[in-house]
Design a protein around this motif. Structure first.
Motif, PDB file in Angstrom:
ATOM      1  N   ALA A  18      17.780 -95.747  19.744  1.00  0.00           N
ATOM      2  CA  ALA A  18      17.780 -97.804  19.691  1.00  0.00           C
ATOM      3  C   ALA A  18      19.302 -98.323  19.728  1.00  0.00           C
ATOM      4  CB  ALA A  18      16.900 -97.968  19.068  1.00  0.00           C
ATOM      5  N   ARG A  19      19.925 -97.311  18.770  1.00  0.00           N
ATOM      6  CA  ARG A  19      21.546 -98.150  18.349  1.00  0.00           C
ATOM      7  C   ARG A  19      22.386 -97.413  19.280  1.00  0.00           C
ATOM      8  NH1 ARG A  19      20.025 -95.482  13.193  1.00  0.00           N
ATOM      9  NH2 ARG A  19      19.368 -97.228  11.094  1.00  0.00           N
ATOM     10  N   ASP A  20      22.175 -96.017  20.115  1.00  0.00           N
ATOM     11  CA  ASP A  20      22.986 -95.814  20.895  1.00  0.00           C
ATOM     12  C   ASP A  20      23.486 -97.034  21.379  1.00  0.00           C
ATOM     13  OD1 ASP A  20      23.396 -94.209  19.219  1.00  0.00           O
ATOM     14  OD2 ASP A  20      22.122 -92.539  20.406  1.00  0.00           O
ATOM     15  N   ILE A  21      21.627 -97.255  22.597  1.00  0.00           N
ATOM     16  CA  ILE A  21      21.614 -97.947  23.079  1.00  0.00           C
ATOM     17  C   ILE A  21      21.925 -99.401  23.337  1.00  0.00           C
ATOM     18  CG2 ILE A  21      19.821 -98.898  25.370  1.00  0.00           C
ATOM     19  CD1 ILE A  21      17.978 -96.888  24.656  1.00  0.00           C
ATOM     20  N   ARG A  22      22.263-100.162  22.173  1.00  0.00           N
ATOM     21  CA  ARG A  22      22.725-101.108  21.889  1.00  0.00           C
ATOM     22  C   ARG A  22      23.936-101.202  21.844  1.00  0.00           C
ATOM     23  NH1 ARG A  22      20.141-106.278  18.677  1.00  0.00           N
ATOM     24  NH2 ARG A  22      22.017-107.360  18.152  1.00  0.00           N
ATOM     25  N   GLU A  23      24.235-100.108  21.408  1.00  0.00           N
ATOM     26  CA  GLU A  23      26.102 -99.880  21.481  1.00  0.00           C
ATOM     27  C   GLU A  23      26.413 -99.803  22.420  1.00  0.00           C
ATOM     28  OE1 GLU A  23      27.709 -97.335  17.913  1.00  0.00           O
ATOM     29  OE2 GLU A  23      28.538 -97.054  19.735  1.00  0.00           O
ATOM     30  N   GLN A  24      25.802 -99.444  23.373  1.00  0.00           N
ATOM     31  CA  GLN A  24      26.529 -98.835  24.706  1.00  0.00           C
ATOM     32  C   GLN A  24      26.230-100.412  25.626  1.00  0.00           C
ATOM     33  OE1 GLN A  24      25.200 -95.027  26.483  1.00  0.00           O
ATOM     34  NE2 GLN A  24      26.174 -95.646  28.770  1.00  0.00           N
ATOM     35  N   TYR A  25      25.191-101.095  26.265  1.00  0.00           N
ATOM     36  CA  TYR A  25      24.763-101.587  26.212  1.00  0.00           C
ATOM     37  C   TYR A  25      24.153-103.513  25.580  1.00  0.00           C
ATOM     38  CZ  TYR A  25      23.087 -97.834  29.419  1.00  0.00           C
ATOM     39  OH  TYR A  25      23.114 -96.826  30.364  1.00  0.00           O
ATOM     40  N   GLY A  26      24.564-103.214  25.039  1.00  0.00           N
ATOM     41  CA  GLY A  26      24.464-104.208  23.753  1.00  0.00           C
ATOM     42  C   GLY A  26      22.213-104.766  23.596  1.00  0.00           C
ATOM     43  N   PRO A  27      22.051-106.310  23.411  1.00  0.00           N
ATOM     44  CA  PRO A  27      20.985-106.137  23.522  1.00  0.00           C
ATOM     45  C   PRO A  27      19.873-105.725  24.072  1.00  0.00           C
ATOM     46  CG  PRO A  27      21.684-108.221  22.435  1.00  0.00           C
ATOM     47  CD  PRO A  27      22.991-107.032  23.098  1.00  0.00           C
ATOM     48  N   ALA A  28      18.470-106.230  23.967  1.00  0.00           N
ATOM     49  CA  ALA A  28      17.668-106.050  25.195  1.00  0.00           C
ATOM     50  C   ALA A  28      16.597-107.489  25.349  1.00  0.00           C
ATOM     51  CB  ALA A  28      16.793-105.099  25.185  1.00  0.00           C
ATOM     52  N   SER A  29      16.805-108.021  26.006  1.00  0.00           N
ATOM     53  CA  SER A  29      16.275-109.200  26.093  1.00  0.00           C
ATOM     54  C   SER A  29      14.301-108.969  26.215  1.00  0.00           C
ATOM     55  CB  SER A  29      16.674-110.049  27.151  1.00  0.00           C
ATOM     56  OG  SER A  29      16.704-109.665  28.316  1.00  0.00           O
ATOM     57  N   ALA A  30      13.922-107.898  26.881  1.00  0.00           N
ATOM     58  CA  ALA A  30      13.027-107.414  27.178  1.00  0.00           C
ATOM     59  C   ALA A  30      12.139-105.805  26.815  1.00  0.00           C
ATOM     60  CB  ALA A  30      12.278-107.855  28.730  1.00  0.00           C
ATOM     61  N   MET A  31      11.668-105.918  26.649  1.00  0.00           N
ATOM     62  CA  MET A  31      10.821-104.262  26.349  1.00  0.00           C
ATOM     63  C   MET A  31       9.716-104.161  26.419  1.00  0.00           C
ATOM     64  SD  MET A  31      13.397-103.620  22.928  1.00  0.00           S
ATOM     65  CE  MET A  31      13.062-101.523  23.551  1.00  0.00           C
ATOM     66  N   ILE A  32       9.513-102.928  27.297  1.00  0.00           N
ATOM     67  CA  ILE A  32       8.138-103.117  27.962  1.00  0.00           C
ATOM     68  C   ILE A  32       7.651-101.617  27.694  1.00  0.00           C
ATOM     69  CG2 ILE A  32       6.793-102.556  30.210  1.00  0.00           C
ATOM     70  CD1 ILE A  32       8.577-103.752  31.628  1.00  0.00           C
ATOM     71  N   ALA A  33       6.815-101.182  26.970  1.00  0.00           N
ATOM     72  CA  ALA A  33       6.214-100.298  26.925  1.00  0.00           C
ATOM     73  C   ALA A  33       4.654-100.349  27.310  1.00  0.00           C
ATOM     74  CB  ALA A  33       6.515 -99.436  25.458  1.00  0.00           C
ATOM     75  N   ALA A  34       4.798 -99.299  28.384  1.00  0.00           N
ATOM     76  CA  ALA A  34       2.990 -99.695  29.694  1.00  0.00           C
ATOM     77  C   ALA A  34       2.055 -97.997  29.187  1.00  0.00           C
ATOM     78  CB  ALA A  34       3.317 -99.952  31.133  1.00  0.00           C
TER      79      ALA A  34
END
Ligand code: TYD
Length: 395
Positions: free
Chosen positions: A137-153
């Motif tokens: 999560a930290r790596d993704i945030r650093e590269q892309y910024g915060p997520a406005s929606a997250m999904i886990a189906a």
């Protein structure tokens, strides 16, 4: 709650040459009297559950494809006004994110299984092949910024390290973002006596009550819920940071409904156990009778669920000639525990049996539509959810 004793790996379809090497593991679930969480007592190590060759494909049915298309529309709709970045955990072969990608919305799939992740990329779905948790999560945030929606189906119920996953959501989600998660619903399992949902890969059997207890200490609350027909009855939960959005009317309604279900009471689960044994005895007795009458009985859909049904109900290979399944990787193998041969649908169509047990009962409508010819020729589907009965007409 219920103890199935030692069970083979639910998805461990065997090569005939591996027959002697089948291992069994304890399978039992308990219910928490304080928070109503229902979960496995023992967790089979992931390297045994998911060997390198194992690849669950979300795209197993037209019904699931339609479901994910609707979910994508819902996610996109919940985004009006914000700068969207959609992250899906367990994005599989891109069945959902392909629609988000087509809508031109920034997205990222997180899918540990390299082979299905590659299929997603081939569909234009941006995918990283890792196990989601705080670090990722930290790596993704650093590269892309915060997520406005997250999904886990149909993902969370499989993850033993669930608190690390929720901490990861906390790291990555924007302050006003939503986390949308759906899994098989405990209320449906209890109501329909669908005990075959209980197997090694399903660690948690969630309800709104247990979800709220699980997420509250992490600073999240459930703001919306919506029942879904998939996987034999699922619940979609929309989470937001506590205080960011108010829970809607459907949350209040479901809270009330669950209070009448008595999900924390031992008696609820004693009653469930009794109904499981009634179903199993009825199914086995019926199969023995059909065999005595000289009818040819086969299975339809070599689901993971069928392993619990076959083994717990004591249904042996002499009662079910074969199980027809569309998945190439299962064909030519034997079902776990009962060792019933798995064959392609062409075998089913070449010489229709008299009756077919619908192990893929969660796809009943689709199967009925598809197998009109079998039904017209007098074939019957036999289901055991919510109870043992024949279905002999298209839906
Ligand atoms: P699935 O719904 O994923 O159930 P589980 O999670 O219990 O494994 O699996 C459905 C299985 O049924 C899958 O192996 C494909 C098979 N299937 C058929 O053989 N024919 C069909 O028409 C459908 C819809 C599914």
């Amino acid at each position: 709650m219920i103890d199935f004793g030692l069970m083979p790996i639910a998805n461990g379809f065997l090569r005939p040459s591996d027959l002697g090497a089948e291992v069994r593991y304890p399978l039992s679930v308990v219910a928490c009297p304080a928070c109503a969480m229902v979960q496995l007592v023992d967790v089979v190590p992931p390297e045994i559950l998911f060997p390198a060759e194992y690849a669950f494909h979300s795209s197993t049915s037209d019904g699931m494809a339609r479901h994910f298309q609707r979910l994508a529309t819902d996610v996109i709709a919940r985004h009006s006004g914000s700068v969207p970045f959609v992250v899906e955990l367990g994005s599989n072969d891109g069945i959902l994110l392909q629609h988000v990608a087509k809508a031109g919305i920034r997205h990222l799939g997180v899918e540990p299984a390299a082979n299905v992740a590659a299929e997603a990329r081939a569909k234009g779905v941006n995918t990283v092949s890792r196990f989601f948790g705080v670090e990722v999560a930290r790596d993704i945030r650093e590269q892309y910024g915060p997520a406005s929606a997250m999904i886990a189906a149909n993902v969370l119920c499989h993850l033993p390290d669930i608190h690390d996953v929720i901490d990861g959501v906390d790291v990555l989600l924007s302050p006003d973002g939503v986390f949308i998660t759906e899994d098989p619903y405990l209320g449906d399992i209890l109501e329909k006596t669908s005990f075959d949902q209980i197997y090694d890969e399903h660690i948690f059997y969630f309800s709104l009550t247990s979800m709220e207890a699980l997420f509250a200490p992490h600073g999240f609350c459930v703001v919306d819920v919506e029942a879904q027909p998939v996987h034999g009855g699922s619940m979609r939960y929309v989470m937001a940071r506590t205080g960011a959005r108010a829970p809607g009317a459907r949350v209040l309604e479901l809270r009330h409904r669950e209070s009448t279900m008595q999900l924390k009471a031992a008696a609820t689960y004693a009653d469930f156990r009794a109904r499981v044994e009634t179903t199993c005895a009825a199914l086995r007795d019926l199969l023995v009778r059909l065999k005595d009458e000289g009818r040819r009985v086969v299975g339809y859909g070599a689901t993971s669920k069928s392993t619990t049904t076959l083994v717990h109900c004591g249904i042996t290979a002499d009662l079910v000639e074969y199980i027809s399944d569309t998945t190439p990787g299962k064909q030519g193998r034997l079902s776990p525990g009962a060792h019933i041969p798995i064959v392609p649908p062409s075998v089913f169509a070449a010489a229709y049996p008299d009756d077919a047990i619908l192990f893929a009962w969660n796809h009943a409508a689709e199967v009925m539509d598809k197998e009109g010819e079998f039904l017209r020729r007098g074939g019957r589907f036999l289901t055991y959810v919510p109870d043992v009965r024949f279905i002999s007409a298209p839906t």
